[in-house]
Motif scaffolding. Sequence first.
Motif, PDB file in Angstrom:
ATOM      1  N   ASP A   2       9.190 -10.432  10.572  1.00 51.27           N
ATOM      2  CA  ASP A   2       8.499  -9.150  11.542  1.00 51.27           C
ATOM      3  C   ASP A   2       7.224  -8.834  11.095  1.00 51.27           C
ATOM      4  OD1 ASP A   2       8.768  -6.642  12.799  1.00 51.27           O
ATOM      5  OD2 ASP A   2       9.973  -5.688  11.511  1.00 51.27           O
ATOM      6  N   TYR A   4       5.594  -5.993  11.717  1.00 51.10           N
ATOM      7  CA  TYR A   4       5.752  -4.625  11.099  1.00 51.10           C
ATOM      8  C   TYR A   4       6.110  -4.716   9.423  1.00 51.10           C
ATOM      9  CZ  TYR A   4       5.015  -2.701  15.348  1.00 51.10           C
ATOM     10  OH  TYR A   4       4.331  -2.178  16.759  1.00 51.10           O
ATOM     11  N   TYR A  43       1.665   4.984   8.254  1.00 52.23           N
ATOM     12  CA  TYR A  43       1.949   4.838   9.659  1.00 52.23           C
ATOM     13  C   TYR A  43       2.998   3.716   9.787  1.00 52.23           C
ATOM     14  CZ  TYR A  43       1.294   2.936  14.452  1.00 52.23           C
ATOM     15  OH  TYR A  43       1.292   2.303  15.481  1.00 52.23           O
ATOM     16  N   PHE A  44       2.799   2.477   8.908  1.00 52.07           N
ATOM     17  CA  PHE A  44       3.816   1.694   9.015  1.00 52.07           C
ATOM     18  C   PHE A  44       5.431   1.772   8.771  1.00 52.07           C
ATOM     19  CE2 PHE A  44      -0.249  -0.901   9.854  1.00 52.07           C
ATOM     20  CZ  PHE A  44       0.326  -1.437  11.103  1.00 52.07           C
ATOM     21  N   LYS A  46       6.870   4.183   9.881  1.00 50.70           N
ATOM     22  CA  LYS A  46       7.690   4.861  10.702  1.00 50.70           C
ATOM     23  C   LYS A  46       8.328   3.882  11.233  1.00 50.70           C
ATOM     24  CE  LYS A  46       3.586   8.003  11.746  1.00 50.70           C
ATOM     25  NZ  LYS A  46       2.810   8.208  12.805  1.00 50.70           N
ATOM     26  N   TYR A  47       8.011   2.442  11.420  1.00 48.22           N
ATOM     27  CA  TYR A  47       8.407   1.346  12.003  1.00 48.22           C
ATOM     28  C   TYR A  47       9.438   0.539  11.104  1.00 48.22           C
ATOM     29  CZ  TYR A  47       5.005   2.797  15.455  1.00 48.22           C
ATOM     30  OH  TYR A  47       4.131   3.613  16.157  1.00 48.22           O
ATOM     31  N   ARG A  48       9.125   0.651   9.926  1.00 49.04           N
ATOM     32  CA  ARG A  48       9.893  -0.266   8.979  1.00 49.04           C
ATOM     33  C   ARG A  48       9.942   0.157   7.637  1.00 49.04           C
ATOM     34  NH1 ARG A  48      12.341  -5.662   8.964  1.00 49.04           N
ATOM     35  NH2 ARG A  48      13.128  -5.724   7.944  1.00 49.04           N
TER      36      ARG A  48
END
Length: 113
Positions: A2, A4, A43-44, A46-48
């Motif tokens: 992945d 992310y 920031y990242f 938030k996704y993973r």
Amino acid sequence: MDKYLLALLGEAGATGLAKGIYNVRKEERFKRAYENEMYHWEYFKKYRRSMLEKPVFYLLYVVGVIVALLGYKAIRYVVNKAESGALDFYLKNFEPTGEIGKIIEDEKHHFLP
């Protein structure tokens, strides 16, 4: 794997490296780099999320301290190598727009002469 997750772990490592260098070399550019990398890591998040974030952070923190103790040439080599890898990764895996575009611009400013 992945993209992310890779970005998350990369930014965790970059944050550790920057903090380690800044703790030894109390220069404004290293403080700014640390703050930028921390923002990118957030920031990242938030996704993973991953249980590897903290171990990567602390491992690269130690590496940052060691590199900083070796002198400016070592810092320049390691930082420029890490930043060029990060730029290549972002440009290959993400569209350079919006927040990712800002991250890419931040990464360009971390290179050392």
